[in-house]
Design a protein around this motif. Structure first.
Motif, mmCIF file in Angstrom:
data_model
loop_
_atom_site.group_PDB
_atom_site.id
_atom_site.type_symbol
_atom_site.label_atom_id
_atom_site.label_comp_id
_atom_site.label_asym_id
_atom_site.label_seq_id
_atom_site.Cartn_x
_atom_site.Cartn_y
_atom_site.Cartn_z
ATOM 1 N N TYR A 158 -66.108 43.184 10.725
ATOM 2 C CA TYR A 158 -65.284 44.096 11.178
ATOM 3 C C TYR A 158 -65.330 45.450 10.828
ATOM 4 O O TYR A 158 -65.438 45.573 9.574
ATOM 5 C CB TYR A 158 -63.813 43.731 11.029
ATOM 6 N N ALA A 192 -66.586 39.362 7.271
ATOM 7 C CA ALA A 192 -65.322 38.170 7.522
ATOM 8 C C ALA A 192 -66.188 36.587 7.483
ATOM 9 O O ALA A 192 -65.725 35.978 7.003
ATOM 10 C CB ALA A 192 -64.549 38.306 8.875
ATOM 11 N N PRO A 240 -62.734 46.075 16.689
ATOM 12 C CA PRO A 240 -63.745 46.394 15.551
ATOM 13 C C PRO A 240 -64.692 45.422 15.122
ATOM 14 O O PRO A 240 -65.458 45.473 14.344
ATOM 15 C CB PRO A 240 -62.597 46.463 14.206
ATOM 16 N N GLU A 286 -58.087 29.578 2.632
ATOM 17 C CA GLU A 286 -56.888 30.506 2.359
ATOM 18 C C GLU A 286 -56.976 31.760 3.525
ATOM 19 O O GLU A 286 -57.841 31.895 4.080
ATOM 20 C CB GLU A 286 -56.604 30.721 1.192
ATOM 21 N N THR A 287 -55.723 32.520 3.268
ATOM 22 C CA THR A 287 -55.741 33.665 4.491
ATOM 23 C C THR A 287 -56.975 34.466 3.979
ATOM 24 O O THR A 287 -57.370 34.741 3.119
ATOM 25 C CB THR A 287 -54.400 34.318 3.896
ATOM 26 N N GLY A 288 -57.373 34.910 5.150
ATOM 27 C CA GLY A 288 -58.626 35.833 5.039
ATOM 28 C C GLY A 288 -59.943 35.116 4.787
ATOM 29 O O GLY A 288 -60.930 35.731 4.635
ATOM 30 N N VAL A 346 -65.791 44.927 6.922
ATOM 31 C CA VAL A 346 -65.144 43.712 6.386
ATOM 32 C C VAL A 346 -66.250 42.598 6.524
ATOM 33 O O VAL A 346 -66.634 42.363 7.935
ATOM 34 C CB VAL A 346 -63.779 43.226 7.173
ATOM 35 N N PRO A 355 -63.026 41.422 0.939
ATOM 36 C CA PRO A 355 -64.055 41.247 1.785
ATOM 37 C C PRO A 355 -65.035 42.409 2.081
ATOM 38 O O PRO A 355 -65.923 42.357 2.855
ATOM 39 C CB PRO A 355 -63.302 40.690 3.144
ATOM 40 N N GLY A 404 -61.847 33.437 6.780
ATOM 41 C CA GLY A 404 -62.626 33.761 8.037
ATOM 42 C C GLY A 404 -62.621 32.725 8.960
ATOM 43 O O GLY A 404 -63.304 32.632 9.949
ATOM 44 N N LYS A 405 -61.420 31.664 8.792
ATOM 45 C CA LYS A 405 -61.318 30.788 9.741
ATOM 46 C C LYS A 405 -61.289 30.951 11.085
ATOM 47 O O LYS A 405 -61.997 30.591 12.086
ATOM 48 C CB LYS A 405 -60.367 29.880 9.348
ATOM 49 N N THR A 406 -60.365 31.836 11.466
ATOM 50 C CA THR A 406 -60.073 32.373 12.847
ATOM 51 C C THR A 406 -61.118 33.177 13.567
ATOM 52 O O THR A 406 -61.494 32.730 14.507
ATOM 53 C CB THR A 406 -58.741 33.051 12.726
ATOM 54 N N THR A 407 -61.594 34.117 12.697
ATOM 55 C CA THR A 407 -62.876 34.487 13.125
ATOM 56 C C THR A 407 -64.026 33.558 13.666
ATOM 57 O O THR A 407 -64.570 33.895 14.488
ATOM 58 C CB THR A 407 -63.346 35.591 12.101
HETATM 59 N N1 ADP Z 1 -59.143 42.710 14.157
HETATM 60 C C1 ADP Z 1 -59.422 43.009 12.671
HETATM 61 N N2 ADP Z 1 -59.772 44.125 12.149
HETATM 62 C C2 ADP Z 1 -60.277 44.233 10.966
HETATM 63 N N3 ADP Z 1 -60.562 43.198 9.894
HETATM 64 C C3 ADP Z 1 -60.035 41.902 10.403
HETATM 65 C C4 ADP Z 1 -59.717 41.541 11.811
HETATM 66 N N4 ADP Z 1 -59.278 40.361 11.876
HETATM 67 C C5 ADP Z 1 -59.780 39.716 10.846
HETATM 68 N N5 ADP Z 1 -60.010 40.749 9.945
HETATM 69 C C6 ADP Z 1 -60.473 40.455 8.422
HETATM 70 O O1 ADP Z 1 -61.526 39.333 8.605
HETATM 71 C C7 ADP Z 1 -61.482 38.611 7.412
HETATM 72 C C8 ADP Z 1 -61.350 37.068 7.915
HETATM 73 O O2 ADP Z 1 -60.103 36.984 8.587
HETATM 74 P P1 ADP Z 1 -59.696 35.809 9.459
HETATM 75 O O3 ADP Z 1 -60.835 35.360 10.213
HETATM 76 O O4 ADP Z 1 -58.270 36.144 10.315
HETATM 77 O O5 ADP Z 1 -59.105 34.710 8.434
HETATM 78 P P2 ADP Z 1 -58.472 33.240 8.395
HETATM 79 O O6 ADP Z 1 -58.111 32.876 9.840
HETATM 80 O O7 ADP Z 1 -59.331 32.303 7.579
HETATM 81 O O8 ADP Z 1 -57.140 33.775 7.789
HETATM 82 C C9 ADP Z 1 -60.098 38.841 6.874
HETATM 83 O O9 ADP Z 1 -60.675 39.628 5.550
HETATM 84 C C10 ADP Z 1 -59.439 39.828 7.631
HETATM 85 O O10 ADP Z 1 -58.798 40.747 6.932
#
Ligand code: ADP
Ligand code: ATP
Ligand code: SF4
Ligand code: SF4
Ligand code: MG
Ligand code: MG
Lengths: 337, 327
Positions: A14, A23, A62, A42-44, A21, A277, A46-49
């Motif tokens: 990102y 990710a 981004p 854990e949070t952050g 970042v 990150p 990169g699971k959702t990404t």
């Molecule tokens: N739209 C975004 N803009 C900037 N950074 C992002 C965005 N979405 C996720 N991130 C960053 O990417 C990293 C991975 O996020 P994410 O995939 O949401 O993790 P998880 O789902 O494991 O909590 C984190 O550091 C998060 O802050």
């Protein structure tokens, strides 16, 4: 078993306000036909990404998919045409989000929304779609009499069940579920998990279940991949990883959760926090928190190795290759849980 | 009992809503002994936080008594409440929204000391703030940082330091670790345990997570729709779970173990609404064992020995049945 989905070396960044970042960092992962794989972190982490990348739903800007391949049915989704991707989304691969309202429209009845999906994907008549939608509702444990009700008349657990009904309505080959029960109460969560287990058995769908809850994974999945700072640090079957966790991070994670069967009175947390990150360590991403780190851990990135004697258990850590092993770590791994 | 720091008697809190009267807390009784932890568990909306807010005087009770060291909080005037507040502190679930974003870490931690005139000079204030930061494991260099610059775990440590600043006897922790990642949760839980041992604190620990309460509490109270359904010593509750709802709750927790599939007690039916509830067991619509006589009047907590109380018309019978099968 054949791989239905193969992620190779996926890297996602990102780009925000002059910062990058990191990710997802060179992640590789396979999902087989009919299997359910838990992606835990854990949070952050990169699971959702990762999940969004599979369907190319990462917001750009981004977000930027910097590299890698994602093969589905032999086609690289990252290089495929937009039109093909659209037919994959929702049709062959569907996604369930943590917040059911991401997928529901507040102004239409829940039944109508399921029927709409069916009509779109099966090209059937309105009446046929309604009949099938009623069946789907009953399948997820909601009486069909409630077809005409609106999302706000349903509890969180019921809404999530509607979303699940919508996502299986078009008989996808893969369901990506991103923390589908995190917002629910445990008794409701148990119902939803049971439902997902039933559907999996009935429909032979493959499932990528994203969660931070190791308990949920143990109840639903065949295999598990542990994610830390954008990488898979350990993966294997549930017994492999849960009986003998071997990565120092996974070991720390298990030490951090109070469980019902736990006798001890003290948790053994991991010290420190996840690395920033935007500034990942030069060596192993876990090295700043790892109690077993040696000099090479701080300067070199460990690769993936298979644990000797185990069928699928893999690890991203130097420790098993050390000529002079860390006695404590070896003891912890051997003892297991 | 003399060593009870807190006694709650027939506590009720009703809210008027446009759909009727919402029974958020409906005749709740419990006590906490000095130096102990009572875990209050139950699912979303059952009334846990409302009990907490009543104890802190943030809501006025509809009826009932809350005795803190023998003094009734419900009848306290403003000055008495001000003094009581020094003895009772709270740690919230969301460490972000509970901290003032425009104040630095040291200002946040020091504020209660100024309000309650606990320090006489700037130097004393600074010294005390640094001591508190040290106690909760916050590095001194964060003194001038702002909440948004800290991660969740550190923000929660700030909340804990602030709660400790007035050397209270009693701290109410309302889901203090629910918004934190597991590895950070464990750090904060251990810290709370260490502080309890060091300062002889009494905790009311509110959570929806039974595994956390098991780890953390001496006594447990299980709540369902405004009422306590079971109270007991922690180990006894897990060994000998009496109430059908507690059993269902326990069996719904996914254990992080291989070869250990959930044997869930299936719940059916719908949740009863807390608005104008009919008299009778609030759990009856979802209970596997519900009988006609479960509705009509509320079950009350009955003593099953060893300070184990359960509010279920069929508990005795079900217990005998279960014992019979095991024999
Ligand atoms: N739209 C975004 N803009 C900037 N950074 C992002 C965005 N979405 C996720 N991130 C960053 O990417 C990293 C991975 O996020 P994410 O995939 O949401 O993790 P998880 O789902 O494991 O909590 C984190 O550091 C998060 O802050
Ligand atoms: N100020 C208020 N006005 C009206 N109803 C309220 C008010 N505060 C709480 N309630 C209602 O009282 C009931 C209990 O709420 P409470 O916040 O105590 O639940 P809780 O057990 O803490 O839930 P959670 O686990 O979600 O925090 C709920 O039905 C809630 O909607
Ligand atoms: S590679 Fe080194 S720092 Fe990383 S987890 Fe293994 S032992 Fe720890
Ligand atoms: S009183 Fe009746 S309905 Fe309520 S928990 Fe007991 S058996 Fe179930
Ligand atoms: Mg996420
Ligand atoms: Mg609450």
């Amino acid at each position: 078993m054949e791989n239905l989905l193969e992620i190779k070396n996926l890297t996602v960044e990102y780009h925000t306000q002059g910062e990058i970042v990191h990710a997802v960092n060179g992640l590789s992962l396979n999902l087989r036909q009919g299997e359910s794989l838990g992606l835990v972190g854990e949070t952050g982490a990169g699971k959702t990404t990762t999940a969004l990348s599979i369907l190319q739903l990462v917001a750009d800007p981004p977000g930027k998919i910097m590299g890698g391949e994602i093969f589905f049915d032999g086609v690289d989704l990252l290089k495929t045409k937009k039109s093909l991707l659209r037919s994959v989304r929702g049709n062959k691969i569907s996604m369930i989000f943590q917040d059911p309202m991401t997928s529901l429209n507040p102004v239409y009845s829940v039944g109508f929304q399921i029927a709409e999906v069916i009509q779109l994907h099966e090209n059937c008549s309105k009446e046929e779609a309604r009949r099938k939608a009623e069946e789907m509702l009953e399948m997820v444990g909601i009486p069909k009499e409630r077809y005409e009700e609106y999302p706000h008349q349903f509890s969180g657990g019921m809404k999530q069940r509607v979303v699940i009904a919508m996502s299986v309505a078009c008989s996808p080959q893969i369901i990506l579920a991103d923390e589908p029960t995190t917002a629910l109460d445990v008794t409701i969560q148990a119902q939803v998990l049971e439902l997902m287990n039933d559907l999996k058995e009935k429909l032979h769908t493959s499932l990528l279940l994203i969660t931070h809850d190791l308990g949920v994974v143990a109840q639903v999945c065949d295999r598990v991949a542990i994610m830390y700072s954008g990488e898979i640090v350990e993966q294997g079957t549930i017994p492999e990883v849960f009986d003998h966790p071997a990565h120092p991070y996974t070991i720390g994670l298990f030490g951090s959760i109070p469980t019902l069967s736990m006798e001890s009175t003290k948790l053994t947390p991991i010290e420190g926090q996840m690395p920033d990150p935007t500034e990942l360590p030069a060596g192993c991403n876990f090295s700043p928190r790892c109690p077993y780190a040696r000099a090479e851990c701080h300067s070199k990135k460990p690769g993936v190795t298979r644990i000797p004697g185990e069928a699928t258990h893999e690890l991203r850590c130097f420790a098993l290759g050390w000529e002079q092993p860390d006695e404590t770590l070896m003891e912890v791994i051997k003892r297991g849980r | 009992m003399a060593d009870n720091i807190l006694e709650v008697k027939h506590l009720k809190k009703y809210f008027k809503t446009n759909r009727g009267t919402l029974h958020a807390v409906d005749d709740v009784n419990f006590s906490i002994r000095k130096g102990e932890t009572l875990g209050l568990v139950g699912e979303s909306g059952c009334g846990k936080s409302t009990i907490g807010r009543l104890i802190l005087g943030l809501h006025s009770a509809t009826s009932g008594e809350i005795l803190f060291n023998g003094q009734d909080i419900c009848k306290a005037d403003a000055q008495q409440m001000h003094d009581l507040r020094r003895q009772m502190q709270i740690i919230f679930q969301d460490p972000f929204s509970s901290l003032n974003p425009r104040m630095s870490i040291s200002e946040i931690i020091g504020e209660p000391l100024i309000i309650h005139k606990m320090v006489s000079s700037r130097a004393e204030l600074d010294k005390r703030v640094l001591e508190l930061m040290d106690v909760v494991g916050l590095s001194q260099r964060l003194e001038n940082s702002y909440p948004h610059e800290l991660d969740g775990g550190r923000r929660q440590r700030v909340g804990i330091a602030r709660a400790l600043s007035l050397t209270p006897q009693f701290i109410m922790c309302d889901e203090p670790v629910s918004s934190l990642d597991v590895s950070i949760q464990a750090q904060v839980l251990n810290l709370l345990k260490d502080l309890q041992a060091e300062f002889g604190l009494t905790y009311l620990f509110i959570t929806h997570d039974l595994s956390v309460v098991k780890y953390f509490s001496d006594k447990i109270a299980v709540m369902y729709l405004g009422q306590l359904v079971e109270t007991s010593a922690s180990d006894e509750l897990f060994r000998n779970t009496l109430h059908p709802y507690s059993q269902a709750l326990l069996s719904a927790i996914p254990e992080p173990r291989a070869h250990h599939k959930m044997q869930r007690v299936k719940l059916t039916g719908e949740l009863t609404s807390p608005i104008n509830p009919e008299p009778g067991c609030r759990f009856a619509k979802r209970c596997l064992y519900a009988a006609p006589y479960c509705t009509g009047q509320d079950p009350t907590l009955q003593d099953f020995g060893d300070n184990h109380f359960c509010a279920c018309f069929r508990a005795e019978e079900l217990r005998k049945e279960a014992a019979g099968i095991e024999e």
